[in-house]
Structure formats: C-alpha cells, structure tokens
Design an enzyme around this catalytic site. Structure first.
Site, PDB file in Angstrom:
ATOM      1  N   ARG A 175       0.833  -1.203   0.000  1.00  0.00           N
ATOM      2  CA  ARG A 175       0.000   0.000   0.000  1.00  0.00           C
ATOM      3  C   ARG A 175       0.869   1.254   0.000  1.00  0.00           C
ATOM      4  O   ARG A 175       0.552   2.242  -0.656  1.00  0.00           O
ATOM      5  CB  ARG A 175      -0.937  -0.003   1.201  1.00  0.00           C
ATOM      6  CG  ARG A 175      -2.025  -1.054   1.139  1.00  0.00           C
ATOM      7  CD  ARG A 175      -2.910  -1.008   2.363  1.00  0.00           C
ATOM      8  NE  ARG A 175      -3.679   0.229   2.431  1.00  0.00           N
ATOM      9  CZ  ARG A 175      -4.323   0.644   3.525  1.00  0.00           C
ATOM     10  NH1 ARG A 175      -4.260  -0.060   4.647  1.00  0.00           N
ATOM     11  NH2 ARG A 175      -5.019   1.764   3.513  1.00  0.00           N
ATOM     12  N   CYS A 235      -1.144   6.246   8.798  1.00  0.00           N
ATOM     13  CA  CYS A 235      -1.539   4.920   8.290  1.00  0.00           C
ATOM     14  C   CYS A 235      -2.684   5.123   7.321  1.00  0.00           C
ATOM     15  O   CYS A 235      -2.707   6.105   6.578  1.00  0.00           O
ATOM     16  CB  CYS A 235      -1.907   3.990   9.443  1.00  0.00           C
ATOM     17  SG  CYS A 235      -3.309   4.548  10.434  1.00  0.00           S
TER      18      CYS A 235
END
Length: 278
Positions: A175, A235
């Site tokens: 990611r 995050c």
C-alpha cells in the site's frame, strides 16, 4: 503500572475492583466481522467495550477521528473510565486496535496499559471468558488534552517544506508503494512524500506479543528513522498509526499521530503523493 502487562499478571487480578479492563477491538468496515457482537459472545471477565466507531468525531465525514473533549468525557465516563482505576486495554483484531484506544486516552491525559498478546493469547492459554454486557458505575473523568500528540493535514503540508518531523507510515509495503490499490472509492494510491515505511505487523511476534526493545529499535533504524528525533505516525485511517506511537512509547520516545492519515490525504487532489519506496 507498566505500559505492557502480561496475561499472567492480569489473570492474577481478575475480579479485583481496583482495575478497569477494556476491550477495544475494531475491524475494518469490509472485514465481515462485528466487534461488539464478538465482545458480547466472549470477552475477558469484567471487560467493558470501547467502541472506536462510536467514540469518534460526529461532525466529520472522515472515519474514527478523535472526538471533541466534551464528547469523549461523556462517552468514556459512561464506561466507568476515568475514575482513577488503572486501565488495561486489549483487542482481538489484526490491526492491534487497543493501541488506538490507548492513544486516545493518552491524548486526553489518561494513562492506560496494553495486554501483551491481547485476547488471542488469553484464549490460547485457556484462560476464562465471559459473555454479555458488563455494566459499571459511571465516572466523571477529568481530561487534560495534549495537542502535541495530534497532527493535521495543514501541519503535514507545512512539514513537507521544513522536514522538522519524520513521518512514519504504518501500512503494508504494497500500500505504501502504491503497488496495491486502495479499496476506498476516490482514494489515491501511494504515500505522503518523504515518509518512511514501518509496517505495524513487523513490530509483533507470531503470537501477537510485542517484539523486544532491540527488535523495535531495529525496525525503525532499518528504515532510516532516528527515534530520538520528532516522529509523526500515519496509516490508512489513524488506527494502526497508534501502533507506531505505542512502540516508540515503549522505547521511551513521544510521537504524534496524523489523525486523518491516508483517508484524508489520499482523497484530497491538492496534496502531493509519492509512489515507490521513496
């Protein structure tokens, strides 16, 4: 009380009236699991449920954002949190979400500890479980917010120019680099320019307990993060970033958390994005 407590330590104190045990399990919306339902089915005896979805800012479209102080005091007070009893947080989630509840409490000036290994370790050891809702007397918590533990999008935009704070992204490498597309509609792939990538999963042993201090230090050092310098954790939506903050706390260092994280940054067409490993 230590920041981390063992299952044996907690087992020896089950039933004590001077301890507040808190289940802070949370799952991603597409996980197909219901944290509250799982809590009602099986939890550590005496544990109350800290609903991360509900204890969040109601006036923003962003998920699980830190709520205003008055709302937070009302909601945790209803759970009996903030009456002076020591607090032990745990979860049964792959994202180690008890760290998020720990960071929220810490931001508002309330100390808490995490159960090392969480409910999975407790259950694996054959320790007792209970079911149903736990009701406790309400508390009147006194909050002392620490704004230095939170960063905003504007803070991070300014930091792009100064580099005063190191940004550490807790998401997976796929990611972070943009190799794996984000699942939320309208969300770009990649990361905030200049970030280091320390996937939160690297900070745990196979049984879900925290890595020892030397391994935690190495996880940051290997990615060029100097933990003695200021760090901001980020995050996907501000949940696993709290794992980074707690890891640095174990190492004796404070860190801030970008609460909007990639959900905010990646959905804003005006913010710069990077891909790859740099």
């Amino acid at each position: 009380m230590d920041a981390l407590v063992t299952t044996q330590w907690l087992a020896e104190r089950i039933g004590a009236d001077d301890l507040r045990i808190v289940d802070a399990t949370w799952f991603l919306p597409d996980a197909g699991r219901d944290a509250r339902a799982e809590y009602l089915a099986a939890h550590i005896p005496g544990a109350i449920f800290f609903d991360i979805n509900a204890i969040a800012d109601r006036d923003t479209p962003l998920p699980t954002m830190l709520p205003p102080a008055a709302q937070f005091a009302e909601q945790i007070g209803a759970l009996g949190i903030g009456d002076g009893r020591p607090i032990v947080l745990y979860d049964d989630a792959p994202h180690h979400t008890a760290a998020r509840a720990w960071w929220m409490l810490r931001h508002f000036g309330i100390d808490a500890s995490l159960l090392d290994g969480g409910l999975a370790k407790w259950r694996a050891e054959g320790r007792p479980l209970a079911s149903g809702e736990v009701h406790v007397a309400a508390a009147a918590p006194v909050l002392r917010p620490d704004p230095d533990l939170v960063r905003t999008r504007d803070d991070l935009l300014a930091n792009l120019a100064t580099g005063a704070e190191q940004l550490v992204d807790a998401r997976s490498a796929a990611r972070f680099t943009g190799q794996e597309a984000e699942t939320r509609p309208g969300l770009a792939s990649g990361h905030i320019p200049g970030s280091a990538n320390v996937p939160y999963a690297r900070l745990f042993n196979p049984d879900g307990t925290w890595q020892p201090a030397a391994a935690l230090r190495a996880a940051f050092a290997d990615e060029g993060v100097a933990i003695e310098r200021p760090v901001v954790a980020t995050c996907g939506s501000g949940i696993s970033a709290a794992v980074i903050v707690f890891a640095l706390h174990l190492l004796g260092h404070r860190a801030a958390l970008y609460d909007g994280s990639w959900v905010e940054w990646g959905s804003d067409p005006s913010t710069p994005k990077a891909a790859g490993t740099t």
